[in-house]
Design a protein around this motif. Structure first.
Motif, PDB file in Angstrom:
ATOM      1  N   ALA A  87      12.586   3.039  -4.473  1.00 19.63           N
ATOM      2  CA  ALA A  87      11.327   2.335  -4.666  1.00 19.63           C
ATOM      3  C   ALA A  87      10.710   2.126  -3.299  1.00 19.63           C
ATOM      4  N   GLY A  88       9.445   2.504  -3.165  1.00 17.47           N
ATOM      5  CA  GLY A  88       8.776   2.350  -1.883  1.00 17.47           C
ATOM      6  C   GLY A  88       7.275   2.466  -2.038  1.00 17.47           C
ATOM      7  N   THR A  89       6.590   2.420  -0.917  1.00 20.81           N
ATOM      8  CA  THR A  89       5.132   2.511  -0.934  1.00 20.81           C
ATOM      9  C   THR A  89       4.703   3.942  -0.627  1.00 20.81           C
ATOM     10  N   LEU A  90       3.644   4.367  -1.289  1.00 21.51           N
ATOM     11  CA  LEU A  90       3.081   5.698  -1.054  1.00 21.51           C
ATOM     12  C   LEU A  90       2.367   5.684   0.284  1.00 21.51           C
ATOM     13  N   VAL A  91       2.790   6.552   1.201  1.00 28.96           N
ATOM     14  CA  VAL A  91       2.199   6.619   2.541  1.00 28.96           C
ATOM     15  C   VAL A  91       1.067   7.626   2.571  1.00 28.96           C
ATOM     16  N   GLY A  92       1.249   8.762   1.902  1.00 29.49           N
ATOM     17  CA  GLY A  92       0.202   9.769   1.912  1.00 29.49           C
ATOM     18  C   GLY A  92       0.551  10.960   1.050  1.00 29.49           C
ATOM     19  N   VAL A  93      -0.454  11.819   0.897  1.00 34.72           N
ATOM     20  CA  VAL A  93      -0.321  13.055   0.131  1.00 34.72           C
ATOM     21  C   VAL A  93      -0.829  14.182   1.014  1.00 34.72           C
ATOM     22  N   ASP A  94      -0.091  15.287   1.095  1.00 39.58           N
ATOM     23  CA  ASP A  94      -0.541  16.406   1.915  1.00 39.58           C
ATOM     24  C   ASP A  94      -1.418  17.345   1.088  1.00 39.58           C
ATOM     25  N   ARG A  95      -1.872  18.422   1.699  1.00 36.75           N
ATOM     26  CA  ARG A  95      -2.798  19.332   1.016  1.00 36.75           C
ATOM     27  C   ARG A  95      -2.136  20.156  -0.075  1.00 36.75           C
TER      28      ARG A  95
END
Length: 136
Positions: free
Chosen positions: A31-39
């Motif tokens: 369980a964690g926080t979404l940091v980012g999404v790549d292309r």
């Protein structure tokens, strides 16, 4: 492998659907926080409070045929703790698509039938020994 209390706590936080998804593809619950999404559509997560020091960052690949070459170089550096800030917050790593990069992911074909195998046109320098047996 995690403890029962950690697994139940993560089940409470992420829900049954995400729990089943993580157990199928990761083999553990996180369980964690979404940091980012790549292309490519891969999702990168971080949990600094309750995880062990090396297990704080992980990726949820969009393609389920998991290959480490599916993550971009900047995100790979962030996952391996080479840099502190993720590429979506770092000015140097936000350069985007370079002109020499392919617009879509090309998989790593090593150890597959499609791997590159060079063809040699040079005569071998060493030849195999052929024993000659005389008739008795």
């Amino acid at each position: 492998m995690s403890t029962i209390t950690r697994t139940l706590r993560n089940l409470w936080r992420i829900g049954f659907k995400e729990y089943g998804h993580q157990m199928q593809y990761i083999g553990d619950t996180k369980a964690g926080t979404l940091v980012g999404v790549d292309r490519f559509g891969n999702k990168y997560y971080e949990n600094r409070e309750e995880e062990l020091p090396i297990r704080t960052r992980w990726v949820d690949y969009k393609e389920k045929d998991i290959d480490a070459s599916q993550s971009e170089p900047g995100w790979h550096c962030w996952l391996a703790h080479m840099v502190d800030s993720p590429p979506n917050q770092d000015k140097i790593l936000q350069s985007g698509l370079r002109k020499w990069e392919a617009p879509k992911h090309t998989p790593n074909l090593t150890q597959s039938r499609a791997a590159y195998k060079p063809y040699s046109t040079v005569r071998p320098k060493i030849s195999a020994w052929q024993p000659v047996a005389a008739a008795r």
